[in-house]
Design an enzyme around this catalytic site. Structure first.
Site, PDB file in Angstrom:
ATOM      1  N   THR A  90      -8.243 -82.557  44.092  1.00 61.22           N
ATOM      2  CA  THR A  90      -7.507 -81.027  44.385  1.00 61.22           C
ATOM      3  C   THR A  90      -6.116 -81.417  45.447  1.00 61.22           C
ATOM      4  O   THR A  90      -6.607 -81.861  46.445  1.00 61.22           O
ATOM      5  CB  THR A  90      -8.137 -80.118  45.272  1.00 61.22           C
ATOM      6  OG1 THR A  90      -9.605 -79.864  44.469  1.00 61.22           O
ATOM      7  CG2 THR A  90      -7.443 -78.832  45.480  1.00 61.22           C
ATOM      8  N   LYS A 101      -6.220 -73.805  40.410  1.00 61.44           N
ATOM      9  CA  LYS A 101      -7.402 -73.999  41.044  1.00 61.44           C
ATOM     10  C   LYS A 101      -7.049 -73.428  42.455  1.00 61.44           C
ATOM     11  O   LYS A 101      -7.839 -72.769  43.261  1.00 61.44           O
ATOM     12  CB  LYS A 101      -7.132 -75.618  41.360  1.00 61.44           C
ATOM     13  CG  LYS A 101      -8.217 -76.249  42.510  1.00 61.44           C
ATOM     14  CD  LYS A 101      -9.578 -76.165  42.117  1.00 61.44           C
ATOM     15  CE  LYS A 101     -10.413 -76.521  43.589  1.00 61.44           C
ATOM     16  NZ  LYS A 101     -11.800 -76.383  43.404  1.00 61.44           N
ATOM     17  N   LYS A 109      -8.473 -76.834  53.268  1.00 62.61           N
ATOM     18  CA  LYS A 109      -7.792 -77.405  52.673  1.00 62.61           C
ATOM     19  C   LYS A 109      -7.125 -76.681  51.628  1.00 62.61           C
ATOM     20  O   LYS A 109      -5.913 -76.985  51.331  1.00 62.61           O
ATOM     21  CB  LYS A 109      -8.334 -78.762  52.261  1.00 62.61           C
ATOM     22  CG  LYS A 109      -7.549 -79.685  51.091  1.00 62.61           C
ATOM     23  CD  LYS A 109      -8.378 -80.954  50.436  1.00 62.61           C
ATOM     24  CE  LYS A 109      -7.499 -81.522  49.374  1.00 62.61           C
ATOM     25  NZ  LYS A 109      -8.311 -82.293  48.527  1.00 62.61           N
TER      26      LYS A 109
HETATM   27  P1  NAD Z   1     -14.774 -88.000  49.331  1.00 65.75           P
HETATM   28  O1  NAD Z   1     -14.192 -88.133  50.658  1.00 65.75           O
HETATM   29  O2  NAD Z   1     -16.375 -87.734  49.152  1.00 65.75           O
HETATM   30  O3  NAD Z   1     -14.385 -88.913  48.220  1.00 65.75           O
HETATM   31  C1  NAD Z   1     -13.310 -89.427  48.061  1.00 65.75           C
HETATM   32  C2  NAD Z   1     -13.376 -90.957  47.846  1.00 65.75           C
HETATM   33  O4  NAD Z   1     -12.210 -91.572  47.619  1.00 65.75           O
HETATM   34  C3  NAD Z   1     -14.076 -91.638  49.075  1.00 65.75           C
HETATM   35  O5  NAD Z   1     -15.225 -92.481  48.492  1.00 65.75           O
HETATM   36  C4  NAD Z   1     -12.885 -92.749  49.414  1.00 65.75           C
HETATM   37  O6  NAD Z   1     -13.391 -93.938  50.016  1.00 65.75           O
HETATM   38  C5  NAD Z   1     -11.978 -92.894  48.241  1.00 65.75           C
HETATM   39  N1  NAD Z   1     -10.815 -93.179  48.374  1.00 65.75           N
HETATM   40  C6  NAD Z   1      -9.886 -92.970  49.474  1.00 65.75           C
HETATM   41  N2  NAD Z   1      -8.809 -93.570  49.238  1.00 65.75           N
HETATM   42  C7  NAD Z   1      -8.911 -94.543  48.315  1.00 65.75           C
HETATM   43  C8  NAD Z   1      -7.821 -95.325  47.719  1.00 65.75           C
HETATM   44  N3  NAD Z   1      -6.872 -95.654  48.221  1.00 65.75           N
HETATM   45  N4  NAD Z   1      -8.514 -96.136  46.710  1.00 65.75           N
HETATM   46  C9  NAD Z   1      -9.648 -95.916  46.091  1.00 65.75           C
HETATM   47  N5  NAD Z   1     -10.452 -95.074  46.688  1.00 65.75           N
HETATM   48  C10 NAD Z   1     -10.276 -94.149  48.023  1.00 65.75           C
HETATM   49  O7  NAD Z   1     -14.449 -86.329  48.887  1.00 65.75           O
HETATM   50  P2  NAD Z   1     -14.898 -85.464  47.640  1.00 65.75           P
HETATM   51  O8  NAD Z   1     -15.897 -84.824  48.190  1.00 65.75           O
HETATM   52  O9  NAD Z   1     -15.515 -86.516  46.384  1.00 65.75           O
HETATM   53  O10 NAD Z   1     -13.574 -84.860  46.959  1.00 65.75           O
HETATM   54  C11 NAD Z   1     -12.862 -85.503  46.133  1.00 65.75           C
HETATM   55  C12 NAD Z   1     -11.705 -84.511  45.646  1.00 65.75           C
HETATM   56  O11 NAD Z   1     -12.267 -83.379  44.914  1.00 65.75           O
HETATM   57  C13 NAD Z   1     -10.860 -83.742  46.737  1.00 65.75           C
HETATM   58  O12 NAD Z   1      -9.544 -83.903  46.233  1.00 65.75           O
HETATM   59  C14 NAD Z   1     -11.361 -82.620  46.798  1.00 65.75           C
HETATM   60  O13 NAD Z   1     -10.775 -81.642  47.447  1.00 65.75           O
HETATM   61  C15 NAD Z   1     -12.174 -82.256  45.564  1.00 65.75           C
HETATM   62  N6  NAD Z   1     -13.158 -81.355  45.447  1.00 65.75           N
HETATM   63  C16 NAD Z   1     -14.260 -81.613  46.101  1.00 65.75           C
HETATM   64  C17 NAD Z   1     -15.299 -80.593  46.038  1.00 65.75           C
HETATM   65  C18 NAD Z   1     -16.537 -80.738  46.814  1.00 65.75           C
HETATM   66  O14 NAD Z   1     -17.144 -79.908  46.778  1.00 65.75           O
HETATM   67  N7  NAD Z   1     -16.842 -81.711  47.429  1.00 65.75           N
HETATM   68  C19 NAD Z   1     -15.112 -79.542  44.996  1.00 65.75           C
HETATM   69  C20 NAD Z   1     -14.165 -79.576  44.318  1.00 65.75           C
HETATM   70  C21 NAD Z   1     -13.163 -80.228  44.547  1.00 65.75           C
END
Ligand code: NAD
Length: 290
Positions: A87, A162, A237
């Site tokens: 997102t 979204k 966010k």
């Molecule tokens: P998260 O923080 O668990 O995962 C993000 C991952 O990206 C981490 O493992 C981090 O180490 C990695 N990362 C960061 N910088 C990086 C880079 N330069 N290269 C490679 N990896 C890198 O977050 P999440 O909960 O998995 O969410 C991910 C996305 O999904 C976000 O944009 C969030 O808004 C969206 N989202 C999350 C949810 C939820 O319920 N968690 C629901 C819908 C959407």
């Protein structure tokens, strides 16, 4: 298909695992998270992207997406598709799509709803922006990771859908919580409140499917001490992204703006961080009229 998967956190790891289960060859890269079983580790984002037909990113925000895209686009095979499921702000989604197109690649913004539970169960909803051709290429992967996929329009349309959806969600959750807190003070039983509203014109997903009152309605994070679920800081966010987009296109969104302000207070000044976004109910319940 050969898939590069970058960002294997709470959402990315189970999504990648479902692609492996569906028989795809997945190569992954994350700066911190461990690789899920069956995903081949790569030494860098560019290495994960090289030779892939589709590169999927699942990253924290638009700035990180732009940095990762700048690294992987030159490494991608001609005709491959870069599919971002994070997102992020609409501007970042469109900028990355334009860079990919200039390099002869397809690009999609495909944010999800359904949370960590939906990612693990393979029941996510994907809302997708980008060309018909790129969408057709990635469609089988969406079907392996989710239950519903909507092609919303051109680049940025997935992110637009979204943030509009989540702006409605934030506003209705606050309205539902403040109404429960008012009902408490009026001496109305919470179960009776649910029985009436969930079958009346005040009903919404927040009331009917994710009731913020413990012990009332279907099982929800309220029944689990408000452990997320969907954390208040993630709602904040998304509400901020909605307000950033609203400013960019001069849209009047007073309710979204107020919801963003209330979640900011809850997360940054009160005890909201790490709690489910429905924990607005105990917040309102203990407050005087302010
Ligand atoms: P998260 O923080 O668990 O995962 C993000 C991952 O990206 C981490 O493992 C981090 O180490 C990695 N990362 C960061 N910088 C990086 C880079 N330069 N290269 C490679 N990896 C890198 O977050 P999440 O909960 O998995 O969410 C991910 C996305 O999904 C976000 O944009 C969030 O808004 C969206 N989202 C999350 C949810 C939820 O319920 N968690 C629901 C819908 C959407």
């Amino acid at each position: 298909m050969r898939i590069g998967f970058i960002g294997l956190g709470n959402m990315g790891a189970p999504m990648a695992a479902n692609l492996v289960t569906a028989g795809h060859a997945v190569t992954g890269f994350d700066t911190a998270a461990p690789m899920p079983a069956g995903v081949t580790p790569a030494a860098s984002a560019a290495a994960a992207a090289a030779g892939a037909q589709v590169v999927i990113t699942m990253l924290p925000n638009g700035a990180i997406l732009r940095a990762v895209a700048a690294e992987v686009i030159p490494a991608m095979a001609p005709g491959a598709v870069l599919c971002d499921c994070s997102t992020v702000d609409v501007d970042s989604a469109r900028a990355v799509a334009a860079e990919a197109a200039a390099a002869g690649l397809g690009a999609l913004d495909a944010p999800v709803s359904g949370g960590v539970g939906g990612a693990a169960a393979g029941t996510l909803t994907f809302m997708v922006g980008g060309t018909e051709t790129a969408f057709a290429t990635v469609r089988p992967l969406f079907e392996a990771m989710g239950r519903k996929v909507v092609h919303c329009g051109a680049a940025g349309a997935g992110q637009a859908a979204k943030i509009c959806n989540n702006m409605i969600l934030g506003v209705t959750m606050i309205a539902t919580c403040e109404a429960f807190a008012l009902a408490d003070k009026l001496g109305l039983d919470r179960q009776k409140m649910f029985d009436v509203v969930s079958t009346s014109s005040g009903s919404s997903w927040s009331m009917n499917a994710y009731c913020p009152a413990p012990g009332v309605g279907p099982q929800s994070p309220a029944d689990n001490g408000y452990r997320p679920g969907f954390a208040a800081e993630l709602m904040l966010k998304d509400l901020r992204l909605s307000q950033q987009a609203a400013s960019a296109v001069d849209a009047d969104t007073p309710m979204g703006e107020l919801a963003a302000r209330l979640y900011a207070t809850f997360v940054e000044e009160e005890d909201g961080r790490g709690r489910d976004f429905s924990a607005m109910l105990p917040r309102f319940a203990k407050r005087p009229r302010g």
